[in-house]
Enzyme design. Structure first.
Site, mmCIF file in Angstrom:
data_model
loop_
_atom_site.group_PDB
_atom_site.id
_atom_site.type_symbol
_atom_site.label_atom_id
_atom_site.label_comp_id
_atom_site.label_asym_id
_atom_site.label_seq_id
_atom_site.Cartn_x
_atom_site.Cartn_y
_atom_site.Cartn_z
ATOM 1 N N ARG A 37 0.818 -1.226 0.000
ATOM 2 C CA ARG A 37 0.000 0.000 0.000
ATOM 3 C C ARG A 37 0.848 1.270 0.000
ATOM 4 O O ARG A 37 0.433 2.297 -0.556
ATOM 5 C CB ARG A 37 -0.950 -0.010 1.215
ATOM 6 C CG ARG A 37 -2.018 1.097 1.188
ATOM 7 C CD ARG A 37 -3.075 0.854 2.265
ATOM 8 N NE ARG A 37 -4.181 1.812 2.194
ATOM 9 C CZ ARG A 37 -4.273 2.912 2.961
ATOM 10 N NH1 ARG A 37 -3.342 3.182 3.847
ATOM 11 N NH2 ARG A 37 -5.314 3.718 2.833
ATOM 12 N N ILE A 63 -7.081 7.711 -0.912
ATOM 13 C CA ILE A 63 -6.972 6.253 -1.007
ATOM 14 C C ILE A 63 -7.843 5.742 0.137
ATOM 15 O O ILE A 63 -7.735 6.212 1.273
ATOM 16 C CB ILE A 63 -5.499 5.778 -0.908
ATOM 17 C CG1 ILE A 63 -5.383 4.255 -0.926
ATOM 18 C CG2 ILE A 63 -4.777 6.332 0.306
ATOM 19 C CD1 ILE A 63 -3.915 3.748 -1.081
ATOM 20 N N SER A 64 -8.761 4.836 -0.156
ATOM 21 C CA SER A 64 -9.722 4.387 0.860
ATOM 22 C C SER A 64 -9.022 3.772 2.066
ATOM 23 O O SER A 64 -7.921 3.227 1.958
ATOM 24 C CB SER A 64 -10.681 3.352 0.274
ATOM 25 O OG SER A 64 -11.462 3.905 -0.755
ATOM 26 N N GLN A 65 -9.710 3.852 3.207
ATOM 27 C CA GLN A 65 -9.221 3.231 4.434
ATOM 28 C C GLN A 65 -9.126 1.716 4.225
ATOM 29 O O GLN A 65 -10.037 1.123 3.633
ATOM 30 C CB GLN A 65 -10.226 3.552 5.544
ATOM 31 C CG GLN A 65 -9.839 3.034 6.902
ATOM 32 C CD GLN A 65 -10.901 3.367 7.947
ATOM 33 O OE1 GLN A 65 -11.760 4.233 7.733
ATOM 34 N NE2 GLN A 65 -10.847 2.676 9.057
ATOM 35 N N PRO A 66 -8.038 1.082 4.702
ATOM 36 C CA PRO A 66 -7.908 -0.370 4.519
ATOM 37 C C PRO A 66 -9.133 -1.165 4.988
ATOM 38 O O PRO A 66 -9.573 -2.092 4.305
ATOM 39 C CB PRO A 66 -6.663 -0.714 5.356
ATOM 40 C CG PRO A 66 -5.837 0.527 5.294
ATOM 41 C CD PRO A 66 -6.816 1.667 5.298
#
Ligand code: SAH
Length: 213
Positions: A37, A63-66
């Site tokens: 990531r 970038i989206s949260q994991p």
């Protein structure tokens, strides 16, 4: 930048955290274990890459949260070879996770600057979505339909009709709907005319915007 043992160690810790938050799909966790990531973010922000939070990637996008990536991906129930359409390519992180699960990925981004940047990045990293287009995700990708799964990674005011009609029978659409915060909706196509809708948890996304720029 490289993917070192240190990064892999941090990634394993992040995955443990996601498991403790209720992510149990091993195929999803394994795919996320394989995606570095930190390489999807500008260097300098490396220390943020393995925290469970969203992060700015430029052009007012994130970038989206994991956890969100893991949650949405689990809902898709991706099988190897499945045809998956992603709306909102952004950094390409979600795309890479889907590719890691063996999906054939079709992905659309509406921001030209991000589209160009991520296209170069995919080439450099060897990530190969079946199709990566610059366009308006509200319209889906009719020429490649039907899809086994459709994932929308921006908050939509409503469920776009074209996306429902581009689902295969048995196909799953995962889409955050509403204004801040959004409700995660799962739509499963039961037959030509029947769709089953389920409202799941609340999440925060950048908005799904009309048209492209
Ligand atoms: N999947 C991405 C999340 C990026 S944030 C990742 O893992 O990094 C959401 C993305 O959706 C942004 O890049 C934004 O530009 C894009 N987007 C917003 N509206 C869109 C639309 N109508 N069509 C396609 N992409 C859109």
């Amino acid at each position: 930048m490289k993917d070192t043992h240190k990064h892999q160690g941090k990634r394993n810790q992040l995955l443990k955290l996601l498991e403790s938050k209720g992510i149990t799909d091993q195929a999803v966790l394994d795919a996320m274990r394989g995606v570095p990531r930190h390489l999807f973010m500008d260097s300098g922000f490396e220390e943020h890459a393995y925290q469970d939070k969203a992060f700015p990637i430029g052009a007012e996008q994130t970038i989206s949260q994991p956890y969100t990536v893991a949650y949405q991906t689990s809902l898709l129930k991706v099988k190897p070879g499945a045809r998956i359409l992603e709306i909102g390519t952004g950094s390409g992180y979600q795309t890479a996770v889907l590719l890691g699960m063996g999906a054939r990925v079709y992905t659309i981004e509406r921001q030209r600057s991000l589209f160009k940047k991520t296209r170069l990045f995919f080439d450099r990293m060897g990530y190969r979505p079946r199709k990566f287009t610059f366009g308006d995700g509200y319209l889906g990708m009719p020429e490649e339909a039907p899809f086994d799964g459709i994932i929308v990674t921006a908050g939509a005011p409503r469920i776009p009709r074209p996306l429902m009609s581009q689902l295969a029978i048995g196909g799953r659409l995962v889409i955050p709907v509403g204004e801040d915060p959004q409700t995660m909706m799962l739509v499963v196509r039961k037959s030509e005319k029947e769709f089953e809708r389920q409202a799941l948890g609340e999440f925060r996304f950048v908005p799904l915007l009309e048209d492209k720029n």
